[in-house]
Design a protein around this motif. Structure first.
Motif, short mmCIF file in Angstrom:
data_model
loop_
_atom_site.label_atom_id
_atom_site.label_comp_id
_atom_site.label_asym_id
_atom_site.label_seq_id
_atom_site.Cartn_x
_atom_site.Cartn_y
_atom_site.Cartn_z
N PHE A 1 8.45 -12.98 5.35
CA PHE A 1 8.89 -12.11 4.24
C PHE A 1 8.12 -12.40 2.95
CE2 PHE A 1 12.49 -12.49 7.09
CZ PHE A 1 12.82 -11.17 7.27
N PHE A 2 7.44 -13.53 2.96
CA PHE A 2 6.86 -14.03 1.73
C PHE A 2 5.79 -13.10 1.15
CE2 PHE A 2 3.47 -16.53 -0.27
CZ PHE A 2 4.17 -17.05 -1.32
N TYR A 3 5.01 -12.47 2.03
CA TYR A 3 3.85 -11.72 1.55
C TYR A 3 4.21 -10.38 0.92
CZ TYR A 3 1.65 -15.18 4.49
OH TYR A 3 1.27 -16.37 5.04
N THR A 4 5.44 -9.96 1.10
CA THR A 4 5.81 -8.62 0.64
C THR A 4 5.56 -8.44 -0.85
OG1 THR A 4 7.56 -8.76 2.25
CG2 THR A 4 7.66 -6.92 0.74
N LEU A 5 6.04 -9.35 -1.63
CA LEU A 5 5.98 -9.16 -3.08
C LEU A 5 4.54 -9.20 -3.61
CD1 LEU A 5 8.05 -8.62 -5.26
CD2 LEU A 5 7.96 -11.05 -5.84
N PRO A 6 3.77 -10.25 -3.33
CA PRO A 6 2.38 -10.23 -3.84
C PRO A 6 1.57 -9.05 -3.31
CG PRO A 6 2.74 -12.10 -2.36
CD PRO A 6 4.07 -11.51 -2.66
N LEU A 7 1.76 -8.71 -2.07
CA LEU A 7 1.01 -7.58 -1.52
C LEU A 7 1.39 -6.28 -2.22
CD1 LEU A 7 0.88 -8.16 2.34
CD2 LEU A 7 -1.03 -8.04 0.76
N SER A 8 2.70 -6.15 -2.50
CA SER A 8 3.15 -4.92 -3.15
C SER A 8 2.54 -4.81 -4.54
CB SER A 8 4.67 -4.90 -3.27
OG SER A 8 5.24 -5.24 -2.06
N ILE A 9 2.44 -5.94 -5.21
CA ILE A 9 1.85 -5.91 -6.55
C ILE A 9 0.37 -5.56 -6.46
CG2 ILE A 9 1.28 -7.32 -8.55
CD1 ILE A 9 3.92 -8.86 -7.91
N LYS A 10 -0.28 -6.20 -5.54
CA LYS A 10 -1.72 -5.99 -5.40
C LYS A 10 -2.03 -4.56 -4.94
CE LYS A 10 -5.86 -8.17 -5.02
NZ LYS A 10 -6.43 -9.14 -5.95
N LEU A 11 -1.22 -4.05 -4.03
CA LEU A 11 -1.54 -2.78 -3.38
C LEU A 11 -0.60 -1.66 -3.82
CD1 LEU A 11 -2.15 -4.11 0.22
CD2 LEU A 11 -3.89 -3.34 -1.38
N LYS A 12 -0.09 -1.73 -5.05
CA LYS A 12 0.93 -0.76 -5.40
C LYS A 12 0.38 0.67 -5.46
CE LYS A 12 0.88 -1.37 -10.43
NZ LYS A 12 0.23 -2.65 -10.79
N GLU A 13 -0.92 0.78 -5.56
CA GLU A 13 -1.52 2.11 -5.56
C GLU A 13 -1.78 2.62 -4.14
OE1 GLU A 13 -2.00 3.85 -8.33
OE2 GLU A 13 -1.07 2.18 -9.40
N HIS A 14 -1.66 1.74 -3.16
CA HIS A 14 -2.05 2.11 -1.80
C HIS A 14 -0.93 1.77 -0.82
CE1 HIS A 14 -6.01 2.42 -3.57
NE2 HIS A 14 -5.81 1.22 -4.07
N PRO A 15 0.18 2.47 -0.89
CA PRO A 15 1.33 2.09 -0.07
C PRO A 15 1.07 2.16 1.43
CG PRO A 15 1.71 4.16 -1.19
CD PRO A 15 0.47 3.60 -1.77
N VAL A 16 0.20 3.06 1.87
CA VAL A 16 0.01 3.16 3.32
C VAL A 16 -0.73 1.93 3.84
CG1 VAL A 16 -1.03 4.49 5.16
CG2 VAL A 16 0.16 5.64 3.33
N PHE A 17 -1.72 1.48 3.04
CA PHE A 17 -2.38 0.25 3.45
C PHE A 17 -1.41 -0.92 3.41
CE2 PHE A 17 -5.14 -3.44 3.07
CZ PHE A 17 -5.99 -3.19 4.13
N LEU A 18 -0.50 -0.88 2.46
CA LEU A 18 0.54 -1.92 2.38
C LEU A 18 1.41 -1.92 3.63
CD1 LEU A 18 1.90 -4.08 0.72
CD2 LEU A 18 3.17 -2.33 -0.47
N ILE A 19 1.73 -0.72 4.07
CA ILE A 19 2.53 -0.62 5.30
C ILE A 19 1.78 -1.24 6.47
CG2 ILE A 19 3.36 1.04 7.02
CD1 ILE A 19 4.07 2.84 4.65
N PHE A 20 0.51 -0.90 6.55
CA PHE A 20 -0.31 -1.45 7.62
C PHE A 20 -0.30 -2.98 7.58
CE2 PHE A 20 -4.60 -3.21 8.37
CZ PHE A 20 -4.64 -3.09 9.75
N MET A 21 -0.50 -3.50 6.38
CA MET A 21 -0.53 -4.95 6.23
C MET A 21 0.81 -5.57 6.64
SD MET A 21 -3.39 -6.15 5.21
CE MET A 21 -2.93 -7.74 4.58
N GLN A 22 1.86 -4.95 6.18
CA GLN A 22 3.20 -5.48 6.48
C GLN A 22 3.47 -5.47 7.98
OE1 GLN A 22 5.61 -6.88 4.85
NE2 GLN A 22 4.49 -6.96 2.96
N ILE A 23 3.17 -4.36 8.60
CA ILE A 23 3.45 -4.27 10.04
C ILE A 23 2.63 -5.32 10.78
CG2 ILE A 23 3.28 -2.79 12.07
CD1 ILE A 23 3.70 -0.41 10.32
#
Lengths: 791, 424
Positions: free
Chosen positions: B287-309
C-alpha cells in the motif's frame, strides 16, 4: 413342586430380559438366549435324577455319557451342603482377608434378606441355593451383555431403532445381574473348598461341552467387561481388587497374553466430601479424577499394530501410539482448559508425551465414543478424544502403570510384567480405564471402576527356533508363586478352544477347571487356574504353565481361524508431495448379513481434506453414508473430523476415499526428522457385528429343535471397535539450513523494488555534466604544469 | 472496429472452450502458479459442498472466497465455464472501451498542447498519431484475451477481479466490488478518483472546494457500496465469520502454499518472533507506493492505475498469473514508451524463461524429489525481480518521455555537445 415352578418362572424372567435387550451374550447357559424355557426345563429334569456318589477316579478321563448324572450329583451335593459350605468358605475367607471379619456374621442374613426382597419375596432360602448353579451361568450372560447393550444402545440411537423400553429392561437386568453376582461369588468359593468334588464337576462340564454344547460355566474372562461386581457383602469392604491373565495361542503361532486388573471402589468422587483415604485405588489417579471432574477416562499406550487378519480380534482394541479419551462431568465449564490441564497431569503420571495433546489433535466425536460406564450422557461437548500415533511406548510408561496396582509388581500376576520381556514382543498395549459403575442393584449410588489392562503378543514361533512351545517362564522369564494377597480373585485362563480333546497340544500342569465364554461373538473354551488356591501351584510352589504341541514334527496345521467379520485397511494413494488420497477399505466378511459401522477419522490440519471428493463405494456401487458429521480444520488450531455411518453390504469391501492437499508448514513446525513424514492417527471403526455364534446356520444340531426355528436377531450382534493403521504422510519441506539466506534474498528483492521506485519518485532528470575522469584530471594537471592547453 | 473485436472474442472463447474439454484443464487447475488458496476453484466447490452439509464454509480453513461469490456460484454451478468465459470477455470489452476512451483524451490533450505550442519543436517525433493509436484498444483486448496467463487462469476457473471505468458511480461500485474480493484494489481508489477528476476538468488543488466536494462524494460512494456489499454478505451468511476468513487470511498469510509471490517461502523460513514485524512490513509495502505515485503521476491517472495493478500483482500475498495478465494487458497502451525502455529484452527473456521453469522445477521438487524448495524459490525470486524491473523500466520511460516533452528531445550541454540525461 411349587417351589420348582417358581424357580422356573423366575428364570424365565431373567432370560426374557436377556433376550429382549438384544445383547450378544456369553453362551454359558445350557442353551442360547432364545431357549429360555429349555433352560428351566432342563434344570428341573436334571434334579429329578437320583444322586450318585462322587467318584474321585473319574476326573482324569472324560466320559461323555455321564453328564446328566454328574450334573445332578453336583447339584444335589450343593443342595445338601448348602449352608455349611458357605460358612466354611466364609471362614476361609476370614483367614485370608482380615479386613472382612466384622462383616461376616451378618453377611448371610443380609444377603438372604436382600435376595428375598429381590425375588419378589416368594422364594425360600433353599430355592435360592438351587438357583445358584443357574444364576452363575447367567452372570456372564448378563455382565457382558450389559456392556454390549449399552454400546448397542448408542449405535441404535443413531439409527433410531432402539426404544426406551429396552433400556428399561436393561437396567432391570442389571439389577438382576448384581444380585446374581453376589451369589455367584459365594458359589465359586464354595467350589474351591470342595476341591475334589469340584474338579469332577468341572471336568464334567468340559465333557458336556464337547458333547452337547450344553454346559455350565464358571467365571468368564473379563474381556467382555462385566460392569460391577460389588464386594461380596453390602457394607464391609469398600473396595475390591481382581486380577486375571488370559493366554491365547494365536493361529499365526504367536501367543497373546492379556492381563486385566480391576479395582472397584464405592467412593463417590463427585460428592461433596473429599475422598482422602485410599486403600486399593491409586491415590494419584483418584486425585486427578476429583480435581478435573472426570466422568470416564480411557487411556492406552500401544507399541505395534494389531494384525486382525492374522490374530483375530483383541479383547480390548487400541490404536498404535497413545490414545486418550475422556468424558467430563457436566459441571465442568471450561472443558478445553480442563482437558489441557488433565493431559499435562496424565503426561506426568504416565511419563508419556501426552502433553503434546493440544487443540490441533483433539476432536469431539459425535457418535463413535459413548460412555462405557453408567450414565446416559449424550452431550458430546464433554467428550475429548485425542491420539498420538507417534508415541513410543517403553519401560518408562510401564513402571508408572505398574505402580497403580495395589500389589505393585511384588506379588500376583504383575510379577510377570518385566519390561525386558514385555517389550521384546511384536505387540504391546497397556491401558487404563476409569469409569463409574453401579454400586448396588438399584444403581442408587455409583462406584468407580479402575481397569488396568496389558496386552502383549509374543512371537515365540520365530524366536523359539521354530518350536511352537511356550511356558510362562519362556514368555515372561518369571513364574507365578502367589496371588496378590489383596485380590479377591486371581485367575489365569488359557484358551484351549482349538484343543477340545487334547489332541493338539498338552497343557501342563493340567487344570481341571474349564470355562466357556462367548468373547467377541465367538464361543471359546478356557482352562482356568485359580491362583487363590494353593493347589494351583502344586508341590513346587510355583506355577509355570507349559504348552507342548503333540505333533513333534512341527508341521501342525493350525486349525483354520475364523475370519474376522470386520476388518479394515487404510493407505495413502497418489504420488508427489502436492496432493493425495486417503483410501479406507472396510471388509465385511459376513456371508449374508449387512451391518452398519461408524467410521471416525481425525486428520491433522496440514492435510487439507476436500470433503466434496469423498466417495464411498461398495461392490462397485455408490454407497451413500446415512450420516455424516464433518468438522473442517482450522490451520494450527484444530484437525479435520469426519464421522460417518455406513452400511456394509454382506461379503463386500467398502472403499472410502477422500482427497487431500499437503500444506507447506513453517520451518519450526516440522518434526526434527521432517523427511520421515507425519503420522495420521488411526481411523476408528465402531460396529455392531453379527455374532459368529449366530452365524453357523447348522447349529440347530446342538440345540433342541423348538428353540431354533426363528433366527434370533438380538443375540446376533456384538459391539466391536477396529482401529486402522496409522498413516505416514510426507509433506513438502523447506530447506531448513537457510532461513537467513531466504530472509536476506527476499528482503533484497523487496529492496530492489522499493529502491528503484524510490529512485524514480524522488529524483528528477537532469542533463549530465560529467566530471572529468581521474586520468584526465591528472593529465590536465600535468598539462597546466607544462603550459600546454588543457584537454 | 466492432468486427475485429467480435472476431477476437470468438477466437478467445473457442480456445477456452477447447481447453476446458481437454485433460489439460485438470492439470492447469492444480498448478500453484495459476491458482492460489484464495481463488482456487476446487476450494469454491469445497465451500459449496460444506454449504450442502449445513456447515459454514468459513468454519474451516479451506474456503476463503467472499460470501457473494459462493452464493453466486451456488446458482451458477452448472454454468461455471460459461461464467468464466463471459467474465473474461466482459473484462476485455471493458478494457477495450476504457482504453479507447483514454486514447481520445490523450489525443485531445496533445492537440491542446500542440495548439498552445507547449511542446518543443524537436519532440515532434514523440507526438502520437491517431493511426498508430487506432489499434491500441484492440491490442489491449487481445493482450488480455490471448495472453496464455489469462487463458490458464480462466481454464483453472480462477476468480480474479476485473475493473471498469465509466461513470463515477459505476467505477465506485466496481472498485468496491474488487476491494471486497481482495483488499488490495483499495489503492486503486486514488487513480480512479484522479481519472474522474480529470474527465470533469476539476484541477487537483487542495484549496479548491470543488475538488474536496468531488473527492468526498466519490469516497462516500465507494465506502457506501463497500459497506452495502459487506452487509449483504452478512445477511446472506448470518455471521461475520467471513471477515477473518477472507481478509484476515489475506493479511496474515497463514497458508504457505508455494506461489509465484514473495511471501510463501519468506514466511515459511521466518523466525517466529519476527513474523509479525515482517508481515507488517510486507503488507505495508503493497500500500505504501500509492501516495507518492499519486503525487508524482497526478496528471496521468491511467499510468498510475497500471503501476498500482502491477505493484499489487508483484507484492500481494497470494499472487497468481491472472493478476499478472491484467497489468500486462496495459502494455500496448504504452508502446510509445518503447524507445525509452532500457532493458526490455532482458526482462522479457527472464519472464519467458521463468514461466517455462516454474513447472519444471516444481516437478523436480514435488514429484521427482531431485530438487528441493530452494530451486522453486529461486525462480519465484527471479520472476519477481523481472517484474520489478519491467515496472520500474516503464515508469522510468514514462517519466523520461514527460521530461522530453517539456525540455526537448535532443538536449545539449552548456558547451553545445550532446548531453545525457541522468536522475539526480
Amino acid at each position: 413342586m411349587a417351589a420348582r415352578r417358581c424357580l422356573g418362572l423366575w428364570f424365565f424372567l431373567i432370560t426374557l430380559c436377556v433376550v429382549s435387550t438384544g445383547a450378544d451374550v456369553l453362551h454359558t447357559t445350557p442353551v442360547t438366549g432364545t431357549e429360555s424355557s429349555a433352560a428351566g426345563t432342563e434344570t428341573v429334569v436334571a434334579r429329578e435324577l437320583p444322586e450318585a456318589p462322587s467318584d474321585p477316579g473319574e476326573h482324569t478321563a472324560a466320559e461323555p455319557t455321564r453328564e446328566g448324572e454328574q450334573n445332578d450329583r453336583t447339584r444335589g451335593g450343593e443342595q445338601t451342603l448348602g449352608q455349611p459350605t458357605r460358612e466354611e468358605e466364609q471362614e476361609q475367607e476370614k483367614t485370608r482377608e482380615g479386613e472382612q471379619t466384622p462383616a461376616q456374621p451378618t453377611r448371610e442374613e443380609e444377603e438372604e434378606e436382600e435376595e428375598q426382597e429381590q425375588t419378589r419375596g416368594e422364594e425360600e432360602f433353599t430355592r435360592e441355593e438351587e438357583e445358584e448353579e443357574l444364576t452363575r451361568e447367567e452372570e456372564e450372560l448378563t455382565t457382558e451383555e450389559e456392556e454390549l447393550t449399552r454400546e448397542e444402545e448408542e449405535q441404535t440411537r443413531e439409527e433410531e431403532e432402539l426404544t426406551t423400553e429396552e433400556e428399561e429392561l436393561t437396567t432391570e437386568e442389571e439389577e438382576l445381574t448384581r444380585e446374581e453376582e453376589e451369589q455367584t461369588r459365594e458359589e465359586e468359593e464354595e467350589q474351591q473348598t470342595t476341591a475334589q468334588q469340584e474338579e469332577q464337576t468341572k471336568r464334567w462340564e468340559a465333557t458336556e461341552l464337547e458333547e452337547e454344547h450344553v454346559h455350565d460355566a464358571a467365571v468368564p474372562p473379563l474381556a467382555g467387561d462385566p460392569p460391577a461386581a460389588d464386594p461380596p457383602s453390602p457394607p464391609p469392604s469398600k473396595d475390591d481388587f481382581q486380577e486375571e491373565l488370559v493366554i491365547r495361542p494365536l493361529h499365526s503361532g504367536d501367543i497373546y497374553a492379556s492381563f486385566q486388573f480391576r479395582t472397584v471402589w464405592d467412593a463417590d468422587f463427585m460428592g461433596d466430601q473429599k475422598v482422602s483415604h485410599y486403600r486399593l485405588f491409586p491415590k494419584s489417579l483418584g486425585q486427578v479424577i476429583t480435581k478435573f471432574s472426570v466422568r470416564e477416562l480411557h487411556i492406552s499406550f500401544t507399541q505395534g499394530y494389531w494384525r486382525t487378519m492374522q490374530w483375530g480380534q483383541p479383547y480390548l482394541p487400541s490404536p498404535p501410539g497413545a490414545e486418550l479419551w475422556v468424558w467430563f462431568q457436566d459441571t465442568v465449564t471450561d472443558v478445553d482448559g480442563t482437558w489441557k490441564e488433565l493431559t499435562n497431569v496424565l503426561s506426568g503420571i504416565f511419563c508419556a508425551s501426552l502433553n503434546f495433546i493440544d487443540s490441533t489433535n483433539t476432536v469431539q466425536p459425535s457418535a463413535s465414543f459413548k460412555p462405557l460406564g453408567i450414565g446416559n450422557v449424550t452431550d458430546h461437548s464433554f467428550l475429548r478424544y485425542a491420539t498420538l500415533p507417534r508415541e513410543i511406548v517403553c519401560t518408562e510408561n510401564l513402571t508408572p502403570w505398574k505402580k497403580l496396582l495395589p500389589c505393585g509388581s511384588k506379588a500376583g500376576l504383575s510379577v510377570l510384567l518385566k519390561s525386558e520381556k514385555l517389550f521384546h514382543s511384536t505387540f504391546h498395549s497397556q491401558a487404563v480405564h476409569v469409569r463409574p459403575v453401579c454400586q448396588d442393584p438399584q444403581c442408587r449410588t455409583t462406584s468407580m471402576e479402575l481397569r488396568q489392562t496389558l496386552n502383549v503378543v509374543f512371537d515365540l514361533h520365530t524366536s523359539g527356533q521354530g518350536k511352537r512351545e511356550w511356558s510362562l517362564f519362556k514368555m515372561f522369564s518369571r513364574t507365578l508363586t502367589e496371588a496378590c494377597p489383596l485380590a479377591s480373585s486371581s485367575k489365569v485362563y488359557v484358551d484351549v478352544t482349538d484343543n477340545p480333546q487334547g489332541e493338539q497340544f498338552e497343557l501342563s500342569p493340567a487344570t481341571p477347571l474349564l470355562t466357556q465364554a462367548v468373547v467377541l461373538g465367538d464361543r471359546r473354551t478356557y482352562s482356568v487356574y485359580d491362583l487363590t488356591q494353593q493347589a494351583s501351584f502344586g508341590s513346587s510352589r510355583s506355577l509355570n504353565m507349559l504348552l507342548r504341541w503333540k505333533n513333534s514334527h512341527n508341521n501342525v496345521v493350525p486349525p483354520v481361524m475364523l475370519r474376522p467379520l470386520l476388518h479394515s485397511e487404510r493407505y495413502v494413494a497418489g504420488y508427489g508431495l502436492q496432493a493425495g488420497e486417503i483410501h479406507t477399505l472396510i471388509y465385511n466378511h459376513h456371508p449374508y448379513r449387512a451391518f452398519p459401522v461408524l467410521l471416525l477419522s481425525a486428520v491433522p490440519w496440514y492435510l487439507r481434506l476436500y470433503i466434496h471428493t469423498l466417495t464411498v463405494s461398495s461392490k462397485g456401487k455408490d454407497n451413500r453414508p446415512s450420516y455424516i458429521h464433518y468438522q473442517p480444520s482450522k490451520d494450527r488450531e484444530r484437525p479435520h473430523l469426519l464421522e460417518m455411518l455406513l452400511q456394509l453390504p454382506p461379503n463386500s469391501v467398502t472403499e472410502v476415499t477422500v482427497e487431500f492437499e499437503r500444506a507447506l508448514l513453517k520451518w519450526t513446525e516440522y518434526t526434527p526428522d521432517p523427511n520421515h513424514g507425519f503420522y495420521v492417527g488411526s481411523s476408528v471403526i465402531s460396529a455392531l457385528v453379527p455374532s459368529v455364534v449366530a452365524m453357523d446356520t447348522n447349529s440347530t444340531l446342538d440345540r433342541p429343535l423348538f428353540s431354533s426355528f426363528f433366527p434370533c436377531k438380538e443375540e446376533a450382534s456384538y459391539f466391536m471397535r477396529v482401529y486402522t493403521e496409522p498413516l505416514l504422510v510426507n509433506l513438502p519441506t523447506p530447506d531448513f539450513s537457510m532461513p537467513y539466506n531466504v530472509i536476506c534474498l527476499t528482503c533484497t528483492v523487496v529492496a530492489v523494488g522499493y529502491g528503484s521506485l524510490y529512485n524514480l519518485l524522488t529524483r528528477t532528470f537532469q542533463v549530465d555534466e560529467p566530471s572529468p575522469g581521474l586520468a584526465k584530471r591528472i593529465a590536465n594537471v600535468i598539462r597546466r604544469f607544462r603550459g600546454v592547453p588543457l584537454l | 472496429m466492432a468486427a475485429p473485436l467480435a472476431l477476437l472474442l470468438i477466437v478467445a472463447v473457442t480456445i477456452r472452450a477447447a481447453l476446458f474439454r481437454t485433460s489439460l484443464a485438470n492439470l492447469i487447475s492444480e498448478r500453484v502458479e495459476v491458482v492460489s488458496p484464495l481463488n482456487a476453484w476446487k476450494r469454491v466447490v469445497e465451500g459449496l459442498a460444506l454449504l450442502d452439509l449445513d456447515i459454514s464454509p468459513y468454519s474451516g480453513d479451506v474456503f476463503h472466497e467472499t460470501p457473494m461469490v459462493i452464493y453466486l456460484f451456488h446458482f451458477l454451478m452448472d454454468y461455471a465455464e460459461i461464467t468464466f468465459m463471459l467474465a473474461d470477455c466482459l473484462t476485455a470489452v471493458a478494457l477495450y472501451l476504457a482504453v479507447k476512451d483514454y486514447n481520445k483524451q490523450v489525443f485531445r490533450k496533445q492537440k491542446f498542447a500542440l495548439e498552445a505550442d507547449r511542446i518543443p519543436m524537436d519532440c515532434l517525433e514523440l507526438i502520437r498519431s491517431p493511426t498508430e493509436m487506432y489499434y491500441i484498444p484492440l491490442k489491449v483486448a487481445m493482450f488480455y484475451l490471448l495472453n496464455p496467463f489469462t487463458i490458464v487462469s480462466c481454464v483453472a476457473k480462477c476468480t480474479c477481479g476485473c475493473l471498469i471505468y465509466g461513470s463515477a458511480l459505476l467505477s465506485a461500485i466496481f472498485l468496491a466490488l474488487a476491494t471486497y474480493q481482495s483488499i488490495y484494489p483499495l489503492t486503486l481508489c486514488v487513480p480512479a478518483l484522479l481519472y474522474l477528476l480529470q474527465r470533469l476538468y476539476i484541477p487537483v488543488n487542495v484549496r479548491r472546494s470543488s475538488f474536496w466536494f468531488y473527492t468526498l462524494q466519490y469516497l462516500f460512494m465507494f465506502l457506501g457500496s463497500l459497506l452495502v456489499l459487506i452487509c449483504l454478505s452478512f445477511f446472506l451468511l448470518g455471521s461475520w465469520d467471513f471477515l477473518p476468513a477472507v481478509y484476515g487470511f489475506i493479511l496474515s498469510v497463514p497458508d504457505l502454499t508455494p506461489n509465484i509471490g514473495l511471501f510463501w517461502y519468506f514466511f515459511a523460513e521466518m523466525f517466529d518472533h519476527f513474523r509479525l514485524f515482517f508481515l507488517c512490513v510486507f503488507q505495508i509495502n503493497v500500500f505504501f507506493y500509492t501516495l507518492p505515485l499519486s503525487i508524482k503521476l497526478k496528471e496521468h491517472p491511467v499510468f498510475l492505475i497500471f503501476m498500482q495493478i502491477a505493484l499489487i500483482a508483484i507484492f500481494k500475498s497470494y499472487p497468481t498469473v491472472g493478476d499478472l495478465s491484467l497489468y500486462m494487458a496495459f502494455l500496448p497502451v504504452w508502446n510509445h514508451l518503447y524507445r525509452f525502455l532500457r532493458n526490455i529484452f532482458l526482462v522479457s527473456c527472464v519472464l519467458l524463461a521463468c514461466s517455462a521453469l516454474f513447472p519444471v522445477l516444481w516437478h523436480l521438487w514435488i514429484y521427482a524429489g531431485s530438487a528441493n524448495s530452494n530451486f522453486y524459490y529461486a525462480i519465484t525470486l527471479l520472476f519477481s525481480v523481472a517484474q520489478i524491473l519491467l515496472v520500474s523500466d516503464y515508469f522510468y520511460a514514462f517519466l523520461r518521455r514527460e521530461h522530453h516533452l517539456t525540455n526537448g528531445l535532443y538536449l545539449k550541454k552548456k558547451d553545445g555537445s550532446e548531453a545525457t540525461l541522468v536522475l539526480k
